[in-house]
Structure formats: structure tokens, C-alpha cells
Write a protein that holds these residues in place. Structure first.
Motif, PDB file in Angstrom:
ATOM      1  N   GLY A   1      20.327 -41.044  82.438  1.00  0.00           N
ATOM      2  CA  GLY A   1      19.222 -41.814  81.882  1.00  0.00           C
ATOM      3  C   GLY A   1      19.483 -43.302  81.793  1.00  0.00           C
ATOM      4  O   GLY A   1      18.676 -44.038  81.222  1.00  0.00           O
ATOM      5  N   GLY A   2      20.578 -43.752  82.389  1.00  0.00           N
ATOM      6  CA  GLY A   2      20.953 -45.164  82.269  1.00  0.00           C
ATOM      7  C   GLY A   2      20.461 -46.057  83.386  1.00  0.00           C
ATOM      8  O   GLY A   2      20.817 -47.240  83.444  1.00  0.00           O
TER       9      GLY A   2
ATOM     10  N   TRP B   1      17.852 -56.763  84.295  1.00  0.00           N
ATOM     11  CA  TRP B   1      19.180 -57.063  84.811  1.00  0.00           C
ATOM     12  C   TRP B   1      20.133 -57.501  83.705  1.00  0.00           C
ATOM     13  O   TRP B   1      21.340 -57.263  83.776  1.00  0.00           O
ATOM     14  CB  TRP B   1      19.067 -58.102  85.921  1.00  0.00           C
ATOM     15  CG  TRP B   1      18.343 -57.534  87.096  1.00  0.00           C
ATOM     16  CD1 TRP B   1      16.982 -57.508  87.295  1.00  0.00           C
ATOM     17  CD2 TRP B   1      18.910 -56.816  88.192  1.00  0.00           C
ATOM     18  NE1 TRP B   1      16.682 -56.846  88.465  1.00  0.00           N
ATOM     19  CE2 TRP B   1      17.836 -56.417  89.033  1.00  0.00           C
ATOM     20  CE3 TRP B   1      20.210 -56.498  88.556  1.00  0.00           C
ATOM     21  CZ2 TRP B   1      18.047 -55.697  90.206  1.00  0.00           C
ATOM     22  CZ3 TRP B   1      20.433 -55.779  89.726  1.00  0.00           C
ATOM     23  CH2 TRP B   1      19.355 -55.390  90.538  1.00  0.00           C
ATOM     24  N   VAL B   2      19.592 -58.118  82.672  1.00  0.00           N
ATOM     25  CA  VAL B   2      20.419 -58.448  81.506  1.00  0.00           C
ATOM     26  C   VAL B   2      20.917 -57.162  80.856  1.00  0.00           C
ATOM     27  O   VAL B   2      22.098 -57.035  80.503  1.00  0.00           O
ATOM     28  CB  VAL B   2      19.631 -59.299  80.488  1.00  0.00           C
ATOM     29  CG1 VAL B   2      20.447 -59.490  79.205  1.00  0.00           C
ATOM     30  CG2 VAL B   2      19.273 -60.658  81.088  1.00  0.00           C
TER      31      VAL B   2
ATOM     32  N   ARG C   1      24.736 -55.738  80.388  1.00  0.00           N
ATOM     33  CA  ARG C   1      25.308 -55.335  79.102  1.00  0.00           C
ATOM     34  C   ARG C   1      25.861 -53.910  79.158  1.00  0.00           C
ATOM     35  O   ARG C   1      26.876 -53.588  78.524  1.00  0.00           O
ATOM     36  CB  ARG C   1      24.251 -55.462  78.000  1.00  0.00           C
ATOM     37  CG  ARG C   1      23.962 -56.909  77.629  1.00  0.00           C
ATOM     38  CD  ARG C   1      22.869 -57.024  76.595  1.00  0.00           C
ATOM     39  NE  ARG C   1      22.701 -58.424  76.175  1.00  0.00           N
ATOM     40  CZ  ARG C   1      21.602 -58.906  75.622  1.00  0.00           C
ATOM     41  NH1 ARG C   1      20.559 -58.103  75.417  1.00  0.00           N
ATOM     42  NH2 ARG C   1      21.544 -60.180  75.269  1.00  0.00           N
ATOM     43  N   THR C   2      25.199 -53.037  79.919  1.00  0.00           N
ATOM     44  CA  THR C   2      25.720 -51.682  80.093  1.00  0.00           C
ATOM     45  C   THR C   2      27.066 -51.724  80.806  1.00  0.00           C
ATOM     46  O   THR C   2      28.003 -50.993  80.437  1.00  0.00           O
ATOM     47  CB  THR C   2      24.728 -50.823  80.899  1.00  0.00           C
ATOM     48  OG1 THR C   2      23.492 -50.723  80.181  1.00  0.00           O
ATOM     49  CG2 THR C   2      25.283 -49.429  81.137  1.00  0.00           C
ATOM     50  N   ILE C   3      27.174 -52.577  81.805  1.00  0.00           N
ATOM     51  CA  ILE C   3      28.442 -52.731  82.519  1.00  0.00           C
ATOM     52  C   ILE C   3      29.542 -53.183  81.561  1.00  0.00           C
ATOM     53  O   ILE C   3      30.663 -52.648  81.571  1.00  0.00           O
ATOM     54  CB  ILE C   3      28.272 -53.720  83.684  1.00  0.00           C
ATOM     55  CG1 ILE C   3      27.424 -53.094  84.793  1.00  0.00           C
ATOM     56  CG2 ILE C   3      29.636 -54.169  84.227  1.00  0.00           C
ATOM     57  CD1 ILE C   3      26.990 -54.061  85.874  1.00  0.00           C
TER      58      ILE C   3
ATOM     59  N   GLU D   1      33.210 -48.531  75.394  1.00  0.00           N
ATOM     60  CA  GLU D   1      32.334 -48.186  74.274  1.00  0.00           C
ATOM     61  C   GLU D   1      31.619 -46.858  74.529  1.00  0.00           C
ATOM     62  O   GLU D   1      31.371 -46.492  75.677  1.00  0.00           O
ATOM     63  CB  GLU D   1      31.314 -49.307  74.039  1.00  0.00           C
ATOM     64  CG  GLU D   1      31.959 -50.630  73.652  1.00  0.00           C
ATOM     65  CD  GLU D   1      30.960 -51.776  73.573  1.00  0.00           C
ATOM     66  OE1 GLU D   1      29.763 -51.535  73.875  1.00  0.00           O
ATOM     67  OE2 GLU D   1      31.357 -52.892  73.215  1.00  0.00           O
ATOM     68  N   GLU D   2      31.310 -46.173  73.457  1.00  0.00           N
ATOM     69  CA  GLU D   2      30.630 -44.883  73.569  1.00  0.00           C
ATOM     70  C   GLU D   2      29.176 -45.069  73.990  1.00  0.00           C
ATOM     71  O   GLU D   2      28.457 -45.883  73.427  1.00  0.00           O
ATOM     72  CB  GLU D   2      30.693 -44.136  72.239  1.00  0.00           C
ATOM     73  CG  GLU D   2      32.092 -43.689  71.848  1.00  0.00           C
ATOM     74  CD  GLU D   2      32.649 -42.643  72.792  1.00  0.00           C
ATOM     75  OE1 GLU D   2      31.844 -41.848  73.331  1.00  0.00           O
ATOM     76  OE2 GLU D   2      33.875 -42.622  73.001  1.00  0.00           O
ATOM     77  N   LEU D   3      28.767 -44.327  74.998  1.00  0.00           N
ATOM     78  CA  LEU D   3      27.385 -44.314  75.452  1.00  0.00           C
ATOM     79  C   LEU D   3      26.929 -42.857  75.508  1.00  0.00           C
ATOM     80  O   LEU D   3      27.725 -41.973  75.844  1.00  0.00           O
ATOM     81  CB  LEU D   3      27.250 -44.970  76.834  1.00  0.00           C
ATOM     82  CG  LEU D   3      27.568 -46.464  76.898  1.00  0.00           C
ATOM     83  CD1 LEU D   3      27.611 -46.926  78.350  1.00  0.00           C
ATOM     84  CD2 LEU D   3      26.529 -47.271  76.129  1.00  0.00           C
TER      85      LEU D   3
END
Length: 216
Positions: free
Chosen positions: A173-174, A191-192, A196-198, A205-207
Motif C-alpha cells: 500500500g506504499g 514525490w515529497v 520521506r518514505t525512503i 523506522e517501523e512502517l
């Protein structure tokens, strides 16, 4: 080493993207014991405001560049500030400075995406030279690849030479954008958020439902 190479080959084939330019270079480099270099993937991110040495040398009392402080003032808060982000995203090179939560205070990061208009992109990320209290050791660029070919999930793979770490992450779902990806991929904030996900993956960090692995 060879188990790492085999795992990365599996990642390369996961979403039907075997032999992508980034993973091809990463895999070949690991197999031969050589490090991936900036020249093989791309140059260090450089925003339009960094083209002038004079702009980069002008510092505010905070230690950050005047350019960054002006961007924060225009945005109204630190986390919303960006530098060099186009108003409309088109295929090609997309490079900008953005802010991430670093705990004590937001921190400026640079990223460059190379996107052909499809469902994958390569990227190069590093701390921004607009930040304060930098030293030569502050820079530790990461080169990577992102794919969302099934339209819903995000697959990342990266190499971090200075830290001597390679890795990958799968985030259900990312995928950047929404159901109408053709429109949302043209929006700067998409894209921002991908950038930030990268950063979240690089920091460990936990996702939600994230899986992945790193290789040292």
C-alpha cells in the motif's frame, strides 16, 4: 556475499523489473566485489539554488543557508518547506530539498529522482548542504531504485557505500499516488511523501506491514 547477490536478483524480478539500470549496476558491483559509485548511478543531488557558490555560502544566524530560512518562512513551518520543487512534475530529473522530522528538530535533505513517466524511478539522496553544522563526514549519499508496478505496493532497493550497507524494503500500500496515479504522480507533494518514505526505510523506522532486509 553470494547470498546477498541472489537475494537482490530476486528483488529485481519481484515486480517484473529484472535488469533495471540501478539493480543491474548494484548486482554486478556486488558480484565483483566493487562498490557502486556516484558516476555509475548519477550525481549528488543539487537543487537549483545550489548552482551558485555564493548562495550556498550565505548563512543565517541559525547556521542554515538564507535560502532555506526563506523557504521555511514562506511555508509557514519547517516540515512544509521545500527548495527547488517544481509546481508540476514531469518525466525527467526531479531534484529538490525537503524537510524530515529528525527528532529534536526538522532536518533538510536533498533527493534527485530520475523518472521516465512510468511506475518506477531511480533516486539519489543525501543530507542537504543547506543544513547547519555540516562537516565533510556529514555527506553519506545513498543510491536507490523504487518500483510500484502493481499500482499499490512500493518496492525499494538501495546501496549506501559510506555506511557499507545495501538493502531492500517492500511496503504494501506504499505506492506513490492513489488510484488515479497519472494525475497524482504529477503533483509535487506525491514525490515529497515518497522521499520521506525512503528516509524512513533508511532509518529503519517501523512502517505498516513493511518487510525487507539489509546486507553489510
Amino acid at each position: 556475499m553470494f547470498s546477498s547477490v541472489r537475494s537482490l536478483r530476486t528483488v529485481a524480478k519481484w515486480q517484473g523489473t529484472d535488469h533495471t539500470p540501478f539493480l543491474g549496476t548494484l548486482i554486478d558491483g556486488q558480484a565483483s566485489g566493487k562498490s557502486v559509485t556516484a558516476g555509475q548511478i548519477g550525481k549528488r543531488p543539487q537543487t537549483e539554488n545550489e548552482m551558485s557558490e555564493g548562495n550556498m555560502s550565505k548563512r543565517a544566524t541559525s547556521g542554515r543557508t538564507v535560502t532555506l530560512e526563506d523557504a521555511i518562512a514562506r511555508a509557514g513551518d519547517e516540515l512544509s518547506a521545500t527548495i527547488g520543487l517544481p509546481e508540476h512534475i514531469e518525466p525527467g530529473e526531479i531534484k529538490f530539498t525537503f524537510m524530515v522530522d529528525a527528532g529534536d528538530s526538522p532536518q533538510a535533505e536533498d533527493i534527485t529522482f530520475t523518472w521516465d513517466g512510468g511506475l518506477s524511478a531511480t533516486w539519489l539522496q543525501d543530507i542537504s548542504e543547506h543544513e547547519s553544522n555540516l562537516s565533510p563526514a556529514s555527506s553519506a549519499p545513498v543510491w536507490g531504485w523504487a518500483s510500484w508496478r502493481n499500482g499499490g505496493d512500493l518496492l525499494l532497493a538501495y546501496t549506501w557505500p559510506d555506511v557499507e550497507v545495501d538493502g531492500w524494503a517492500h511496503i504494501p500500500g506504499g505506492a506513490p499516488g492513489s488510484e488515479d496515479q497519472e494525475d497524482t504522480l504529477s503533483e509535487p507533494q506525491t514525490w515529497v511523501e515518497l522521499a520521506r518514505t525512503i528516509i524512513s526505510v533508511l532509518r529503519g523506522e517501523e512502517l505498516p506491514k513493511r518487510t525487507g532486509q539489509t546486507y553489510e
